[in-house]
Design a protein around this motif. Sequence first.
Motif, PDB file in Angstrom:
ATOM      1  N   PRO A  83       0.794  -1.186  -0.053  1.00  0.00           N
ATOM      2  CA  PRO A  83       0.060   0.013   0.032  1.00  0.00           C
ATOM      3  C   PRO A  83       0.822   1.404  -0.024  1.00  0.00           C
ATOM      4  O   PRO A  83       1.831   1.458   0.772  1.00  0.00           O
ATOM      5  N   GLU A  84       0.557   2.151  -0.974  1.00  0.00           N
ATOM      6  CA  GLU A  84       1.362   3.216  -1.142  1.00  0.00           C
ATOM      7  C   GLU A  84       1.316   4.384   0.102  1.00  0.00           C
ATOM      8  O   GLU A  84       0.555   4.435   1.154  1.00  0.00           O
ATOM      9  N   GLN A  85       2.381   5.012   0.092  1.00  0.00           N
ATOM     10  CA  GLN A  85       2.443   6.081   1.083  1.00  0.00           C
ATOM     11  C   GLN A  85       1.695   7.162   0.611  1.00  0.00           C
ATOM     12  O   GLN A  85       1.741   7.590  -0.604  1.00  0.00           O
ATOM     13  N   ILE A  86       1.214   8.059   1.699  1.00  0.00           N
ATOM     14  CA  ILE A  86       0.289   9.203   1.144  1.00  0.00           C
ATOM     15  C   ILE A  86       1.176  10.611   1.589  1.00  0.00           C
ATOM     16  O   ILE A  86       1.914  10.519   2.581  1.00  0.00           O
ATOM     17  N   ARG A  87       1.006  11.537   0.767  1.00  0.00           N
ATOM     18  CA  ARG A  87       1.391  13.016   1.250  1.00  0.00           C
ATOM     19  C   ARG A  87       0.002  13.616   1.482  1.00  0.00           C
ATOM     20  O   ARG A  87      -0.757  13.617   0.428  1.00  0.00           O
ATOM     21  N   ILE A  88      -0.326  14.102   2.489  1.00  0.00           N
ATOM     22  CA  ILE A  88      -1.193  15.062   2.834  1.00  0.00           C
ATOM     23  C   ILE A  88      -0.724  16.216   3.623  1.00  0.00           C
ATOM     24  O   ILE A  88       0.040  16.232   4.244  1.00  0.00           O
ATOM     25  N   TRP A  89      -1.534  17.378   3.445  1.00  0.00           N
ATOM     26  CA  TRP A  89      -1.078  18.584   4.092  1.00  0.00           C
ATOM     27  C   TRP A  89      -1.545  18.251   5.620  1.00  0.00           C
ATOM     28  O   TRP A  89      -3.003  18.261   5.806  1.00  0.00           O
ATOM     29  N   PRO A  90      -0.747  18.341   6.493  1.00  0.00           N
ATOM     30  CA  PRO A  90      -1.166  18.095   7.926  1.00  0.00           C
ATOM     31  C   PRO A  90      -1.824  19.254   8.487  1.00  0.00           C
ATOM     32  O   PRO A  90      -1.747  20.541   8.045  1.00  0.00           O
ATOM     33  N   THR A  91      -2.350  19.321   9.599  1.00  0.00           N
ATOM     34  CA  THR A  91      -3.052  20.287  10.317  1.00  0.00           C
ATOM     35  C   THR A  91      -2.215  21.364  10.515  1.00  0.00           C
ATOM     36  O   THR A  91      -1.079  21.429  10.956  1.00  0.00           O
TER      37      THR A  91
END
Length: 639
Positions: free
Chosen positions: A337-345
Motif C-alpha cells: 500500500p502506497e505512502q501518502i502525502r497529505i497537508w497536515p493540520t
Amino acid sequence: MYRHLLCLCFPLLGYAQAPTTLTVYSGPYERTNSLVCTTLADEVQRGTTITLLEVVKAQQQPVTSQRDGNTLCWILDGDTPAESTREYVLTTTAAAPPTPAPATAADLRDGRVTLTHANRTLLAYQVEPAPVPPGVDPIYSRGGFIHPLLSPGGDTLTRIQPADHYHHYGVWNPWTHAEYDGRALDFWNLVKGQGTVAVDSLSETTQGALLAGLTAHQSYLAFRDSAVTEDPQTLLHERLRLRVIPAQDGSYHLDYQTTQTNPTELPFTVRAYRYQGFGYRARAGWNDANTTLLTSAGHDKSDGNATRARWVDVSGPTEHGTSGVLFMSHPDNYNAPEQIRIWPTGQNGGVENVFVNFNPAQDRDYVLRPGGSYRLRYGMRVYDGRIDSLQAERYWQDFAYPPQVIRQGDMAGTRVLLYTRNGEGFVHDNIPASIAAIEGLGEQYGFEVVASEDPAMFTPERLADFDVLVFSNTNNGVFDTPAQRQALKDYIAGGGGFVGIHSACGTERQWPWFARMLGGKFHRHAKRQDFDVAVLDADHPSTNFLPPTWHIEDDECYYLKQLNPNIHVLLAADLTTVTDEEGKTTYPADTFGDYFPTSWYHTSGGGRQWYTSLGHRIEHYSDPLYLQHILGGIRWAAE
C-alpha cells in the motif's frame, strides 16, 4: 524467430452463437450492487447483439449490460453473500445492436471531455492546455487533468491554479523528482521550466447504459533548457484510461488507470521524494476546521502524512450540504500500500489546505526501464453526505478485488503474478517485451496479469490472491528477506502454480530449494544460433500444437545442472544441431546423449511447476508459436 506454418481458422457467424454460461463468484466479500466485468471471447465480434440473462430459480431474467472494448460489464444487482455464486447466460446474434440514447455519456467540446449521467455533469477531463489567470506566467498552463470533479448534487470538489500553488490541477498525476541521463527533471513544479505533461490525442470515448469514459494519450516532455520550451524531448508516453460508473445509491465510481511507457534508450528514474504522482487539490474553502480526513489505517490530518494507506476518505461542506471523495489505491500498484502525502493540520496557514497524494515513490526509487510499460490504478468514490470506515472498506474491496467471472472452457478468473526482478548481474533486455506479451495473452484469454518487480509482493496474504506465479527472465537474487523466500515456499507447498521463463533458472543461485522447485539451475549456454528442438511429449497444452521438430532461430541453448529427477521433459534440444565445442568437452558432453532438456514440468513441490529455457530475444515475444508455448504452460500451471 520460431518458424512453423500456422493455420488461422475463424468461426463463421450465423444468426446466433451457442449460449455461454457465466458464473460470478463473490469471493470472500459481501457484495452490494457491485460492478462485474468479463473479457469477451474472440468470436464475439463488434456489431453483434449481446444478450445477458441471469438464471434465478430456473427462470432467465434480462440484465442490463454494456460492452466496453473487449469486455462486457453489468451490475451484480442487490446483495450477494460472501463465498456465493450467481449464474448467467450470454448469447450473441449477428444482428446489429440497438442504439438507445446512453444514460451515461461522454461529450468532447471546447477542449475538454465531459462525462455525464442522466444529463447531469459528473466531471470533465481537460484536453487543451488551460489558460492561466491574468498576470500569471503561461508556463503554468497545461492540460491532462480532471476538473471539475462534481459531487452527485452538482457541487465542485476540485480546484485548479490556486494562488498558493498555480501548478495544482484538480486531479492530476505528474512526477516531481525524476532523473534522466544524469539530469534532474520536475514535471510537477512547472515554474522550474524543466518539463511538462501534454495531451497528444484521444483514442476513444465510450458511453452507454452503465458507464462512460475516455482514453487519452499524454507525453512527458523535457525542455532542452529552462528558458527554452521549444522542441522538447519526449521521455514517457502515458495512456490514461478513465471510466465513470454511476451507482444505485446516488454516488459514482471513477476508475483512473495510467500506463507509462519509456520510449527512449535510457532509464527514466523517479527518485524517492515526499510528493509526486496521483494528486488531488480540494475545493476552495475546505480547511482544518470543516473537513474530515480518515485513512484506512485510522489516521487523520494530524498524523496521516507519510503513512501507508489503502484508501483516504475526505469530506467537507458544499453548497448543498456535505460531500466527499474516497480515494483508493490498487493493491497491484508499485510499492503498495502506497505512502501518502497529505497537508497536515496547520499547513498552508490552516486554510484551503486539503491535499491528498498517493505516492509509489516516497521512500524508494521507481525505475521505468527502456521499452517498459508500467501501470498504476486508482479509484475514486464520489458521494453526498458521509460514509463510515466500513462502507469505505467495502468500496475498496469492490475496487481492489471485484467479483470473479468464470466462463466455461477458458481462463476467466485466473490471476497471474508476473515477476521480473533481477539482482546484481546480467539483465535481459527482453523483459518489457515479455511483460507486454503475457499481458496480451491475459487480455485475449481472460486471465488477469499483474506485473511487478517488487519483492514485497511475496507475503502469504498477497500471494494468496494469485493462481500462478510467472518468473519471466528473473536472474540472480530477487528477494530481500528470508520471509519472502518462505512465502514462496509456502505458496508452492500449498498448491500454487509456477511458470519459469528463460533466465528464471539463474534465479537465487545460492538457494537449493529454488533449483529443485524450478527443476534445475543455470550452468552455461552456447552462443546464440539456430538449432532444433524435439517434442518428446506432444500431449501437453504447451506442446500439442508444435511440429515434431521445432526449428529455433537465433536463441541460446541453455544447459542446467542439478536437474530434479522428478521433471517430466516436454522438449529437448537436439545437440547435433548446436555448435558448441566447449559443451562437447565439458558439460553437458554426452550426459544425455544427443539431447538436452529444454522444457519440462513436475508436481513434486506441492503445486504445478513448468519451465522453458527458450525466449532470449525481444522478437521471440511476438512470435505466435512461442507465445502459444508460454500460454500452454500458464494454462497447465493454473489447473
